[in-house]
Design a protein around this motif. Structure first.
Motif, mmCIF file in Angstrom:
data_model
loop_
_atom_site.group_PDB
_atom_site.id
_atom_site.type_symbol
_atom_site.label_atom_id
_atom_site.label_comp_id
_atom_site.label_asym_id
_atom_site.label_seq_id
_atom_site.Cartn_x
_atom_site.Cartn_y
_atom_site.Cartn_z
ATOM 1 N N ARG A 56 7.275 -38.057 48.455
ATOM 2 C CA ARG A 56 7.335 -36.760 49.134
ATOM 3 C C ARG A 56 6.044 -36.508 49.904
ATOM 4 N NH1 ARG A 56 10.108 -33.394 52.042
ATOM 5 N NH2 ARG A 56 9.567 -31.199 51.711
ATOM 6 N N GLN A 57 4.915 -36.939 49.312
ATOM 7 C CA GLN A 57 3.641 -36.772 50.003
ATOM 8 C C GLN A 57 3.626 -37.565 51.305
ATOM 9 O OE1 GLN A 57 1.132 -34.732 49.108
ATOM 10 N NE2 GLN A 57 0.128 -35.287 51.021
ATOM 11 N N HIS A 58 4.213 -38.780 51.262
ATOM 12 C CA HIS A 58 4.318 -39.568 52.486
ATOM 13 C C HIS A 58 5.152 -38.828 53.527
ATOM 14 C CE1 HIS A 58 2.321 -43.394 51.778
ATOM 15 N NE2 HIS A 58 2.775 -43.402 50.544
ATOM 16 N N GLU A 59 6.271 -38.245 53.079
ATOM 17 C CA GLU A 59 7.118 -37.501 54.011
ATOM 18 C C GLU A 59 6.374 -36.328 54.627
ATOM 19 O OE1 GLU A 59 10.456 -36.382 51.709
ATOM 20 O OE2 GLU A 59 11.285 -38.403 51.542
ATOM 21 N N LEU A 60 5.622 -35.595 53.787
ATOM 22 C CA LEU A 60 4.863 -34.446 54.303
ATOM 23 C C LEU A 60 3.783 -34.890 55.270
ATOM 24 C CD1 LEU A 60 4.487 -32.330 51.021
ATOM 25 C CD2 LEU A 60 6.000 -31.873 52.963
ATOM 26 N N THR A 61 3.125 -36.006 54.951
ATOM 27 C CA THR A 61 2.093 -36.524 55.851
ATOM 28 C C THR A 61 2.699 -36.908 57.194
ATOM 29 O OG1 THR A 61 0.803 -37.356 53.975
ATOM 30 C CG2 THR A 61 0.321 -38.285 56.151
ATOM 31 N N ALA A 62 3.857 -37.565 57.144
ATOM 32 C CA ALA A 62 4.528 -37.940 58.391
ATOM 33 C C ALA A 62 4.932 -36.698 59.189
ATOM 34 C CB ALA A 62 5.753 -38.797 58.084
ATOM 35 N N ALA A 63 5.427 -35.674 58.478
ATOM 36 C CA ALA A 63 5.805 -34.434 59.164
ATOM 37 C C ALA A 63 4.585 -33.763 59.783
ATOM 38 C CB ALA A 63 6.490 -33.483 58.172
ATOM 39 N N ALA A 64 3.459 -33.772 59.045
ATOM 40 C CA ALA A 64 2.231 -33.170 59.576
ATOM 41 C C ALA A 64 1.761 -33.919 60.814
ATOM 42 C CB ALA A 64 1.139 -33.170 58.505
ATOM 43 N N ASP A 65 1.839 -35.254 60.784
ATOM 44 C CA ASP A 65 1.459 -36.047 61.954
ATOM 45 C C ASP A 65 2.344 -35.719 63.145
ATOM 46 O OD1 ASP A 65 -0.530 -37.251 60.522
ATOM 47 O OD2 ASP A 65 0.632 -39.048 60.033
ATOM 48 N N SER A 66 3.640 -35.547 62.873
ATOM 49 C CA SER A 66 4.568 -35.222 63.958
ATOM 50 C C SER A 66 4.252 -33.853 64.556
ATOM 51 C CB SER A 66 6.008 -35.257 63.434
ATOM 52 O OG SER A 66 6.919 -34.854 64.440
ATOM 53 N N LEU A 67 4.017 -32.856 63.686
ATOM 54 C CA LEU A 67 3.690 -31.521 64.177
ATOM 55 C C LEU A 67 2.378 -31.527 64.940
ATOM 56 C CD1 LEU A 67 4.718 -29.329 61.103
ATOM 57 C CD2 LEU A 67 5.888 -29.513 63.303
ATOM 58 N N ASN A 68 1.404 -32.309 64.449
ATOM 59 C CA ASN A 68 0.123 -32.395 65.149
ATOM 60 C C ASN A 68 0.311 -32.983 66.542
ATOM 61 O OD1 ASN A 68 -2.902 -32.265 65.122
ATOM 62 N ND2 ASN A 68 -2.677 -34.474 65.340
ATOM 63 N N GLY A 69 1.187 -34.001 66.639
ATOM 64 C CA GLY A 69 1.467 -34.565 67.951
ATOM 65 C C GLY A 69 2.090 -33.542 68.893
ATOM 66 N N LEU A 70 3.015 -32.727 68.361
ATOM 67 C CA LEU A 70 3.626 -31.680 69.183
ATOM 68 C C LEU A 70 2.599 -30.647 69.623
ATOM 69 C CD1 LEU A 70 6.950 -31.102 67.198
ATOM 70 C CD2 LEU A 70 6.677 -32.272 69.392
ATOM 71 N N LEU A 71 1.694 -30.282 68.685
ATOM 72 C CA LEU A 71 0.658 -29.307 69.009
ATOM 73 C C LEU A 71 -0.271 -29.838 70.097
ATOM 74 C CD1 LEU A 71 -0.812 -26.650 68.478
ATOM 75 C CD2 LEU A 71 -2.053 -27.791 66.625
ATOM 76 N N GLN A 72 -0.667 -31.105 69.967
ATOM 77 C CA GLN A 72 -1.543 -31.695 70.974
ATOM 78 C C GLN A 72 -0.853 -31.721 72.337
ATOM 79 O OE1 GLN A 72 -4.728 -32.497 70.622
ATOM 80 N NE2 GLN A 72 -4.652 -31.818 68.483
ATOM 81 N N ALA A 73 0.432 -32.033 72.333
ATOM 82 C CA ALA A 73 1.178 -32.045 73.595
ATOM 83 C C ALA A 73 1.238 -30.654 74.207
ATOM 84 C CB ALA A 73 2.596 -32.585 73.356
ATOM 85 N N GLU A 74 1.425 -29.632 73.356
ATOM 86 C CA GLU A 74 1.470 -28.256 73.856
ATOM 87 C C GLU A 74 0.113 -27.834 74.417
ATOM 88 O OE1 GLU A 74 2.344 -23.711 72.259
ATOM 89 O OE2 GLU A 74 2.905 -25.438 71.022
ATOM 90 N N ILE A 75 -0.955 -28.248 73.738
ATOM 91 C CA ILE A 75 -2.302 -27.918 74.224
ATOM 92 C C ILE A 75 -2.549 -28.563 75.583
ATOM 93 C CG2 ILE A 75 -4.767 -28.288 73.807
ATOM 94 C CD1 ILE A 75 -4.204 -27.943 70.822
ATOM 95 N N ARG A 76 -2.164 -29.846 75.703
ATOM 96 C CA ARG A 76 -2.347 -30.522 76.992
ATOM 97 C C ARG A 76 -1.531 -29.852 78.084
ATOM 98 N NH1 ARG A 76 -2.131 -35.100 73.553
ATOM 99 N NH2 ARG A 76 0.083 -35.380 74.009
ATOM 100 N N ASP A 77 -0.308 -29.438 77.747
ATOM 101 C CA ASP A 77 0.538 -28.764 78.739
ATOM 102 C C ASP A 77 -0.074 -27.433 79.155
ATOM 103 O OD1 ASP A 77 3.172 -28.453 80.181
ATOM 104 O OD2 ASP A 77 3.289 -26.716 78.848
ATOM 105 N N ARG A 78 -0.597 -26.697 78.166
ATOM 106 C CA ARG A 78 -1.210 -25.402 78.487
ATOM 107 C C ARG A 78 -2.472 -25.580 79.323
ATOM 108 N NH1 ARG A 78 -1.729 -21.213 73.677
ATOM 109 N NH2 ARG A 78 0.512 -21.624 73.788
ATOM 110 N N GLN A 79 -3.262 -26.596 79.008
ATOM 111 C CA GLN A 79 -4.464 -26.865 79.804
ATOM 112 C C GLN A 79 -4.093 -27.224 81.236
ATOM 113 O OE1 GLN A 79 -6.219 -29.935 77.372
ATOM 114 N NE2 GLN A 79 -7.581 -28.513 76.310
ATOM 115 N N GLN A 80 -3.007 -27.988 81.389
ATOM 116 C CA GLN A 80 -2.583 -28.340 82.738
ATOM 117 C C GLN A 80 -2.127 -27.098 83.500
ATOM 118 O OE1 GLN A 80 -2.807 -31.389 84.278
ATOM 119 N NE2 GLN A 80 -2.274 -30.177 86.072
ATOM 120 N N ARG A 81 -1.405 -26.194 82.808
ATOM 121 C CA ARG A 81 -0.966 -24.961 83.475
ATOM 122 C C ARG A 81 -2.170 -24.114 83.884
ATOM 123 N NH1 ARG A 81 2.894 -24.723 79.231
ATOM 124 N NH2 ARG A 81 1.805 -22.945 78.311
#
Length: 379
Positions: A138-163
């Protein structure tokens, strides 16, 4: 018997190092030991190099039944367990095994084995270890989910910076075009000035200077990398240059001097601020130097949470009674309007023959820096 789905070799290797109970992983149909954890070495009282590479069955005093279970797990791909019958003499080194297949994409590659030492702790230990295994997964699953959310957050930050960058570039482009249009208006007024009698030129010249002050603001905005604030020192110098060009000319004996700290003002207030400075400078040129020689000094500095702007000349000054009504007498009705618009206060100090000083206090508009908006520097 465990009921969880088979786990991968990569997960098994992680679990071996952290499991509190002895564990081993075997490979192939001969069940060759490939990985063991520290708890297994302690149980066998052997170093890892003395165990790895040997068939698991060679470690067992009576391996027949255990081998049958290993074979079944290997060929079926389903987990199983085995317990030594009660009353076995001599007592075995370990009494129970739990076994999970290590599945590749197409077949069973090996088996992970968990060993339990004491029969009396069998049931409790099995439940505890299964909970630990499931918790680790379960910890592995949570870590993978956290990595995925972090990737989405980074993408949103880059998109906002571009805007933000796009918005800044658009603001700069619009400001550049507005500045060019205002310069064209100034040239048209200049053409009118050249065609009218001298006694009528004053109003045109004053209007041209005001338009020049606004043009300098948009010039700064078009060049600014901050996008949300205007540097006061650069703004005042450009206004002074504009007044010199429009009011004085190259042969004039009057000069403007700017002394400004590194302050900023927001664009919404920059237009009335620039027009106010322009009016004060124009008034000084018109009234303070009948001989055509003198200096106008513009000073901007920070005092606590306010900006203090002073415009002082070394001209002829005014009698005290005239200074008391200076805004109206010196053509500064606009100045009073701009001061009120900026939420400031104004004081005029003048003595006949010693020059005039106008001191204005304005609130510094300090804004927070929310995500997606550039900070406004005020120092």
């Amino acid at each position: 018997m465990p009921t969880s789905e088979p786990i991968s070799p990569a997960q098994a290797r992680f679990l071996f190092e952290h499991a509190p109970l002895p564990m081993a992983a075997v490979e192939g149909s001969n069940h060759i030991v490939r990985y063991i954890n520290p708890a297994f070495c302690r149980l066998m009282d052997l170093a890892a190099v003395d165990i790895i590479g040997k068939p698991f069955c060679d470690l067992l005093p009576e391996p027949d039944d255990c081998v049958a279970v290993l074979d079944r797990v290997y060929h079926s791909g389903r987990p199983s367990s085995y317990s030594t019958p009660e009353g076995t003499e001599p007592p075995p080194i370990f009494t129970s095994y739990s076994m999970w297949p290590l599945i590749t994409e197409v077949c069973t590659a090996g088996i992970m084995i968990q060993v339990i030492e004491a029969e009396s702790l069998h049931g409790k230990t099995l439940a505890m270890n299964e909970a630990l295994l499931l918790g680790s997964l379960r910890q592995h699953e949570l870590t993978a989910a956290a990595d995925s959310l972090n990737g989405l957050l980074q993408a949103e930050i880059r998109d906002r910076q571009q805007r933000e960058l796009d918005a800044l570039m658009l603001t700069q482009e619009i400001s550049h075009r507005v500045k060019n249009n205002l310069q064209i208006v100034g040239l048209l007024i200049d053409a009118e000035i050249s065609r009218i009698p001298a006694e009528y030129k004053h109003g045109y010249v004053a209007t041209q200077a005001r338009i020049g002050a606004i043009s300098k603001l948009y010039d700064l905005i078009s060049q600014s990398s901050r996008g949300s604030s205007i540097p006061v020192d650069s703004y005042l110098r450009q206004i002074a240059d504009s007044m010199t060009a429009s009011l004085l000319g190259n042969a004039s004996g009057i000069e403007f001097v700017v002394q400004a700290e590194a302050l900023s003002i927001d664009p919404d207030r920059a237009v009335p601020f620039g027009l106010m400075v322009n009016e004060l400078g124009t008034n000084a040129v018109k009234h303070a130097f009948p001989a055509g020689i003198g200096r106008v000094t513009i000073v901007a500095k920070r005092i606590d949470d306010q900006m203090e702007l002073t415009v002082v000349d070394n001209g002829v000054g005014m009698p005290p009674k005239v200074a008391a009504v200076a805004p109206g007498r010196r053509g500064s009705d606009y100045v009073a309007i701009f001061v009120r618009q900026l939420g400031g206060t104004m004081a005029v100090s003048a003595v006949e023959g010693t020059g005039t000083l106008v001191r204005i206090r304005l609130p510094l508009l300090e804004l927070a820096s929310p995500v997606g908006r550039l900070p406004r520097s005020t120092h």
